[in-house]
Design an enzyme around this catalytic site. Structure first.
Site, short mmCIF file in Angstrom:
data_model
loop_
_atom_site.label_atom_id
_atom_site.label_comp_id
_atom_site.label_asym_id
_atom_site.label_seq_id
_atom_site.Cartn_x
_atom_site.Cartn_y
_atom_site.Cartn_z
N LEU A 95 0.86 -1.09 0.04
CA LEU A 95 0.02 0.02 0.10
C LEU A 95 0.91 1.21 -0.04
O LEU A 95 1.68 1.35 0.53
CB LEU A 95 -0.82 0.10 1.24
CG LEU A 95 -2.08 -0.91 1.25
CD1 LEU A 95 -2.71 -0.94 2.77
CD2 LEU A 95 -2.95 -0.84 0.09
N ASP A 96 0.44 2.32 -0.73
CA ASP A 96 1.08 3.48 -0.77
C ASP A 96 1.45 4.27 0.67
O ASP A 96 0.51 3.86 1.47
CB ASP A 96 0.58 4.56 -1.69
CG ASP A 96 1.28 5.66 -2.18
OD1 ASP A 96 2.56 5.49 -2.52
OD2 ASP A 96 0.88 6.70 -1.66
N VAL A 97 2.37 4.78 0.73
CA VAL A 97 2.82 5.62 1.92
C VAL A 97 1.43 6.30 2.53
O VAL A 97 1.08 6.32 3.79
CB VAL A 97 4.06 6.44 2.15
CG1 VAL A 97 3.79 7.37 1.21
CG2 VAL A 97 4.33 6.99 3.47
N THR B 169 -1.56 5.62 2.03
CA THR B 169 -2.94 4.84 1.72
C THR B 169 -2.75 4.11 3.11
O THR B 169 -1.82 3.52 3.63
CB THR B 169 -2.82 3.93 0.54
OG1 THR B 169 -2.90 4.65 -0.68
CG2 THR B 169 -4.03 3.01 0.45
#
Length: 285
Positions: free
Chosen positions: A107-109, A111
């Site tokens: 997951l993106d930072v 997100t």
């Protein structure tokens, strides 16, 4: 019977198959004193070393597959170590002997939400493979006007820099203006795909949270940076999705396991105390 080296190492909990293939290709793995090669097959009594350290090789009957549900907050990185010392998703996971936790995707930072971890690298590798088309559901808050025509385009498909992409499903979730929410569903996990799909229509994602992976939903009450062990039924659901045989044993011992709700409540109280203590600390001049 001999098996491929990367498969045996993944099953034994030493990383995902993708990670291990990278190590083998870099010459960091040896078998019986010789540098290993990709696709090499090994016997059960082989001596395997990674970066010079001998690792345990487990036969299938000795491996107990574990899967954790983790509630990732915004700001944590999906990496084992950060050179800048920023928090990572691995910092609060329970320690495991003779194996390591492997993240199922990333997951993106910025997100938050549901992230799965497993000790079975082969399971992680298959769950991440785009060919299995596993559903991922997100709650999204967007800034900008969203028309019905935009929604039709996003479901039909748009061209991104790495190929065509589309949402399998979009549902309005309420709100308006800067607080408009949607539920969207994908069946692949390309880098920043949800954000890039919305950006292709000229709107910006201001909040993004994954709430479901397959039929595994982020449990209500699980605090941010908190984790919960999946029961055998859910583990075998994931294994069945990707064609792996069912597990017969669970790491969870019902005689010693606290109820999840009690553990989550205690974790929330501890989290609240930490925040309160942080507010009371005098600021440095």
């Amino acid at each position: 019977m001999s098996e491929k080296l990367q498969k045996v190492l993944a099953r034994s909990g030493h990383g995902s198959r993708r990670e291990l293939e990278t190590l083998i290709a870099a010459g960091r793995v040896s078998v019986d004193g010789k540098v290993a090669t990709l696709g090499e097959r090994i016997d059960a009594d082989a001596k395997v070393r990674i970066d010079g350290r001998e690792v345990t090789i487990k036969p299938p009957e000795d491996v107990v597959c574990r899967v954790l549900m983790y509630h990732k907050p915004e700001g944590e990185l999906c990496t084992r170590k950060d050179p800048e010392g920023r928090p990572t998703v691995y910092d609060r996971l329970p320690r495991v002997q003779g194996a390591r936790w492997v993240a199922v995707g990333r997951l993106d930072v910025n997100t938050s939400g549901l992230l799965l971890f497993t000790t079975d690298g082969e399971l992680a590798n298959r769950l991440m493979h785009p060919g299995h088309q596993i559903e991922r559901e997100y709650a999204v808050r967007v800034f900008g006007e969203v028309t019905d025509e935009m929604i039709k385009k996003l479901q039909k498909g748009v061209q991104l820099e790495d190929g065509p992409a589309a949402f399998k499903e979009i549902k309005r979730g309420g709100g308006e203006g800067m607080n408009t929410w949607f539920r969207v569903m994908l069946t692949e996990g390309r880098n920043r795909e949800v954000r890039r799909l919305w950006e292709s229509q000229g709107v910006t994602v201001s909040r993004l949270m994954r709430v479901r992976y397959g039929n595994i939903r982020l449990e209500q009450g699980l605090p941010q940076s908190g984790w919960g062990e999946l029961p055998l039924e859910q583990i075998n659901y994931l294994r069945q999705l990707v064609g792996l045989p069912p597990e017969q044993r669970s790491f969870i011992d019902p005689r010693n396991q606290e109820s999840r709700q009690k553990r989550y409540a205690r974790a929330r109280r501890n989290q609240a105390k930490r925040l309160q203590n942080a507010k009371q600390q005098p600021r440095r001049k």
